[in-house]
Every structure is written in structure tokens, then in C-alpha cells.
Write a protein that holds these residues in place. Structure first.
Motif, PDB file in Angstrom:
ATOM      1  N   THR A 174      73.538  67.318  27.892  1.00  0.00           N
ATOM      2  CA  THR A 174      74.706  67.511  28.756  1.00  0.00           C
ATOM      3  C   THR A 174      75.925  67.922  27.945  1.00  0.00           C
ATOM      4  O   THR A 174      76.672  68.836  28.323  1.00  0.00           O
ATOM      5  N   LEU A 175      76.150  67.260  26.821  1.00  0.00           N
ATOM      6  CA  LEU A 175      77.279  67.611  25.954  1.00  0.00           C
ATOM      7  C   LEU A 175      77.149  69.055  25.467  1.00  0.00           C
ATOM      8  O   LEU A 175      78.129  69.816  25.487  1.00  0.00           O
ATOM      9  N   LYS A 176      75.967  69.441  25.053  1.00  0.00           N
ATOM     10  CA  LYS A 176      75.760  70.813  24.572  1.00  0.00           C
ATOM     11  C   LYS A 176      75.978  71.825  25.685  1.00  0.00           C
ATOM     12  O   LYS A 176      76.579  72.889  25.459  1.00  0.00           O
ATOM     13  N   ASN A 177      75.495  71.525  26.894  1.00  0.00           N
ATOM     14  CA  ASN A 177      75.672  72.442  28.022  1.00  0.00           C
ATOM     15  C   ASN A 177      77.139  72.655  28.363  1.00  0.00           C
ATOM     16  O   ASN A 177      77.528  73.705  28.880  1.00  0.00           O
ATOM     17  N   LEU A 178      77.965  71.631  28.083  1.00  0.00           N
ATOM     18  CA  LEU A 178      79.402  71.745  28.336  1.00  0.00           C
ATOM     19  C   LEU A 178      80.143  72.365  27.155  1.00  0.00           C
ATOM     20  O   LEU A 178      81.369  72.470  27.180  1.00  0.00           O
ATOM     21  N   GLY A 179      79.402  72.774  26.137  1.00  0.00           N
ATOM     22  CA  GLY A 179      80.045  73.401  24.987  1.00  0.00           C
ATOM     23  C   GLY A 179      80.682  72.418  24.028  1.00  0.00           C
ATOM     24  O   GLY A 179      81.528  72.791  23.214  1.00  0.00           O
ATOM     25  N   ILE A 180      80.284  71.150  24.098  1.00  0.00           N
ATOM     26  CA  ILE A 180      80.851  70.119  23.226  1.00  0.00           C
ATOM     27  C   ILE A 180      79.935  69.971  22.009  1.00  0.00           C
ATOM     28  O   ILE A 180      78.894  69.313  22.064  1.00  0.00           O
ATOM     29  N   ASP A 181      80.307  70.607  20.905  1.00  0.00           N
ATOM     30  CA  ASP A 181      79.475  70.602  19.712  1.00  0.00           C
ATOM     31  C   ASP A 181      79.839  69.472  18.752  1.00  0.00           C
ATOM     32  O   ASP A 181      79.061  69.138  17.850  1.00  0.00           O
ATOM     33  N   ARG A 182      81.016  68.897  18.902  1.00  0.00           N
ATOM     34  CA  ARG A 182      81.480  67.797  18.056  1.00  0.00           C
ATOM     35  C   ARG A 182      82.052  66.743  18.987  1.00  0.00           C
ATOM     36  O   ARG A 182      82.915  67.039  19.817  1.00  0.00           O
ATOM     37  N   PHE A 183      81.569  65.525  18.876  1.00  0.00           N
ATOM     38  CA  PHE A 183      81.946  64.521  19.857  1.00  0.00           C
ATOM     39  C   PHE A 183      82.196  63.178  19.180  1.00  0.00           C
ATOM     40  O   PHE A 183      81.780  62.930  18.045  1.00  0.00           O
ATOM     41  N   LEU A 184      82.912  62.333  19.905  1.00  0.00           N
ATOM     42  CA  LEU A 184      83.202  60.987  19.438  1.00  0.00           C
ATOM     43  C   LEU A 184      82.175  60.035  20.032  1.00  0.00           C
ATOM     44  O   LEU A 184      81.865  60.106  21.230  1.00  0.00           O
TER      45      LEU A 184
END
Length: 423
Positions: A174-184
Motif C-alpha cells: 500500500t505504501l509503495k502504491n501511494l508512492g511512499i518510498d521512505r516511511f516512518l
């Protein structure tokens, strides 16, 4: 001579507040913002239009030239997208206010977590991640559930609650699909969630409103009630936790909005902002306490507001509830007049018109609308808001197969300002 103020990304209500205070306003807008602004909203305002997010040097050079001709008393914003620019300008022009260093801490949540941990100020276990293995390793070390979210986002975009190892893959996808490549990645804080809006006067923090919140689909906020129903000892602990947090990040003046969880170990800070809260919190605060947070913050910034001697006392209560509709093309909304015309309703708004496609809820602006009510007590306000919302029926029809993620990827990129902290 009228005082001059620079407003970053001001909406029409903020421009009106500047007029009420007798200020000469200069508005800084992106090209996209100025196109959306109503024609008559800024007719008496000098408008500076430039892509200030991506060109901070040009912003400073342009505003410094204006400042040298007619000095600003302050640079102010109440919009999340404007806080970094306002801090850069205040620092560059020597105007005081909240420093860029402080705003960087509030914007980049990983930077904030490390800073708080170094000072022992309500530390929460956290790590930075970019892979599914990072999530799994954190879960193995800290335990589940855990939270993975954008490093510098807002409006509840992209938050993932991961209950156990079996959910890591889905959350990461889900994070990748939203374009979130770096996350907390953070430990999950158990307990009710609240938010605190305060005004700081040279390092003296005065809590104005404490709101209890209700979350729903994808951890999006669906309701708030002011004042939060807390006993005296817990309320004092909340105020102390907020003061400790603001001191730790160096916020000494102006508005702040701090989000906390009331855990079994006491209040713990989730995140903070140097602006007033959204979600109609300003409307509810004015209804309950007679204080307009935006106008008060603006007044303090330009030197026209006296310090609050103590916390204001509540007169009644207010609640907001947001509507969730079944995704699809909106056909009609039933019982609108009955709800809108209820005597306790202070504000009512439906976000979509017939024919619009209502998306699945992934962030705050996917909600279908809201209403704000006032009542004698928090319990009465919350119950009345829920009852009125239940009377509305959003009738939708299918609008095609699948969901378009492109809009939400764009929103994630726009709201995640971590790269702008060092830009």
C-alpha cells in the motif's frame, strides 16, 4: 500607519481577519493557489505569485525587496503547506516568530522523534524504513501492532496500522502504491486520541482547546468534540505534556496544534504543528471559548494581542462529524434541508455535487462533508452530531471498475515536505 503583514497561502477567511485587524496584507500564493482564489478575495491585497515551495531563494529575494521598501511586522501562515516558507522568511528578515529549525523538527517526524529521544521528552520508539524487511525487523524488535506512515505528511494520508507479521506485505504494498518510498515506523500508542490547540507567549504556553477525536476508515479523522471530557488530573497532565513538547522543539510564540494519545503510561505526543488545527477546530473553539485562533495568532504575531492571563473557560460544547459515503457517482443526498436547518447546526457542508465521483476514503478530503453543532455538554454535542449525520443518505451508483491512485500519489508527494526541510 497600518502595520504590514505577509501571509503565506492565505485563504479568504485569513485575508478577512487581516482586514478586521486593520493590517496591510501582502499575500504569497503559488500559481495553482491564485487560480483557485475567488476573484474578489484578494482585490485589496498585494499578491506575490511564485512557486515558492521549489524556489525558496527566489521567495526570500522577492520578499526582502518588499520588506526593505515597507517593512513587515511578521510573516504568518495557518496552512501546513506554508509553514516552512514562513519560517524561512521570518529568519531571513529577522522578524522572530517560529524559527526554521523548529518548523523543520515539526515537519520531518523522523527528525522530531530523534530530537525528542535525545532530550528524553516523551520518547516514542521509531525508525526510518524503505523496505518490507525494515518493517518486519522493527516489529520483531519492538512488537506489534506498529504504525508505518509518511515522514512528513498530514491529513491522515498513507497511515498503516500493522497488527502482526502477516500484515507487513500488504502494508508495504500500500505504501509503495501511494508512492511512499521512505516511511516512518513507530510503536503503536494505545488509547484515545486527542488534539490540543494552544497559543504561546514568549515561551509561556496557554492551552486553549482540547479536542477528543474519533477516527474511522484508514485512520482518517471523522469527528472531534470540544472540550474533551477529561478529568482534572488528566487534563493537567495533557497540558504539561504539551508544554514539555513545545519547549523541547523550541516553539515559543504563536499557534500550535499537538496530537496526543492518552496511553496507560500517560499522554504521549504523536506529532505537532505550528498552526491551528484543521477540521473546523477553529469554528468550535470560537463557539465554546469565544476565541478565534487564527485572528489571535495573527494579532500576537504583529504585536496587537495581549497575552492570555490563563486558560479560557468553556461555555458549552461543540462537535464536528464528517460524512462517509459509499464510493461511486453521487446521485443525490437525502434529508439535507432537515439536517442543515436544525437549530443546533452551526455549519453544514457537502463536499460533492450530483454527478461527482466520491472516492473511497484514503485521506481527509475524501470525506463527503461535515456538520458542526453546539450543545450544553460534550456528550450532548457528540450525540447530536452523530444523530443528525445518520439522517443523511448519500445515494451513489457505480462509477467504473477499480480506483485511480494517481490523485493520491500526487497528494502524498505534495504533503510530504521532508525534502523541503533541507531545500
Amino acid at each position: 500607519m497600518r502595520k504590514r503583514v505577509c501571509l503565506i497561502s492565505p485563504k479568504p477567511p485569513m485575508l478577512e481577519r487581516a482586514r478586521r485587524l486593520g493590517l496591510d496584507a501582502v499575500g504569497v500564493f503559488t500559481p495553482q493557489e491564485i487560480r483557485k482564489l475567488p476573484v474578489d478575495a484578494a482585490q485589496d491585497v498585494l499578491s506575490v505569485v511564485l512557486p515558492y515551495h521549489d524556489q525558496p531563494r527566489l521567495l526570500i529575494e522577492t520578499l526582502r525587496a518588499l520588506h526593505e521598501r515597507a517593512p513587515f511586522a511578521a510573516v504568518v501562515t495557518v496552512q501546513e503547506e506554508g509553514v516552512l516558507a514562513a519560517a524561512r522568511l521570518n529568519d531571513a528578515l529577522g522578524l522572530g516568530g517560529v524559527s526554521f529549525e523548529t518548523v523543520a523538527l515539526l515537519t520531518d517526524k523522523w527528525r522530531m522523534r530523534r530530537h525528542l529521544a535525545e532530550r528524553g521528552a516523551g520518547a516514542v520508539q521509531a525508525a526510518i524504513g524503505s523496505t518490507r524487511e525494515d518493517i518486519a525487523a522493527f516489529g520483531a524488535r519492538v512488537g506489534y501492532p506498529l504504525i508505518a506512515k509518511p515522514v512528513a505528511g498530514s491529513a491522515s494520508v498513507g497511515i498503516q496500522r500493522i497488527a502482526g507479521p502477516s500484515q507487513v506485505e500488504t502494508a508495504y504494498a500500500t505504501l509503495k502504491n501511494l508512492g511512499i518510498d521512505r516511511f516512518l515506523i513507530e510503536e503503536y500508542l494505545d488509547g484515545p486520541e486527542i488534539s490540543v490547540d494552544a497559543l504561546s507567549f514568549g515561551g509561556r504556553h496557554v492551552v486553549v482547546a482540547i479536542a477528543a477525536k474519533t477516527t474511522g476508515t484508514n485512520h482518517v479523522e471523522f469527528g472531534h468534540v470540544i472540550p474533551a471530557p477529561l478529568d482534572g488530573d488528566l487534563e493537567e497532565a495533557v497540558c504539561d505534556a504539551v508544554a514539555e513538547f513545545l519547549d523541547a522543539v523550541g516553539l515559543r510564540d504563536g499557534l500550535s496544534h499537538t496530537e496526543l494519545k492518552l496511553t496507560p503510561a500517560g499522554p504521549r505526543v504523536i506529532e505537532g504543528h505550528n498552526r491551528r488545527g484543521g477540521d473546523r477546530i477553529n469554528t468550535m473553539t470560537e463557539a465554546v471559548y469565544g476565541i478565534d485562533l487564527e485572528e489571535s495568532g495573527l494579532g500576537w504575531a504583529v504585536g496587537d494581542l495581549a497575552e492570555f492571563p490563563e486558560r479560557p473557560k468553556a461555555d458549552g460544547a461543540a462537535a464536528v462529524i464528517f460524512f462517509e459515503a459509499k464510493p461511486g457517482r453521487l446521485v443525490r443526498v437525502e434529508n439535507v434541508d432537515e439536517v442543515r436547518n436544525h437549530p443546533a447546526v452551526r455549519e453544514f457542508h457537502v463536499n460533492f455535487a450530483a454527478g461527482d465521483v466520491i472516492p473511497a476514503v484514503r485521506w481527509s478530503l475524501d470525506r463527503a462533508g461535515y456538520l458542526v453543532v453546539t450543545a450544553g455538554t460534550s456528550e450532548e454535542a457528540r450525540g447530536l452530531a452523530a444523530s443528525l449525520a445518520d439522517r443523511l443518505t448519500f445515494v451513489t451508483e457505480p462509477a467504473g471498475d477499480g480506483e485511480d491512485l494517481a490523485q493520491h500519489r500526487d497528494l502524498v508527494a505534495e504533503l510530504d515536505q521532508a525534502a523541503r526541510v533541507t531545500g
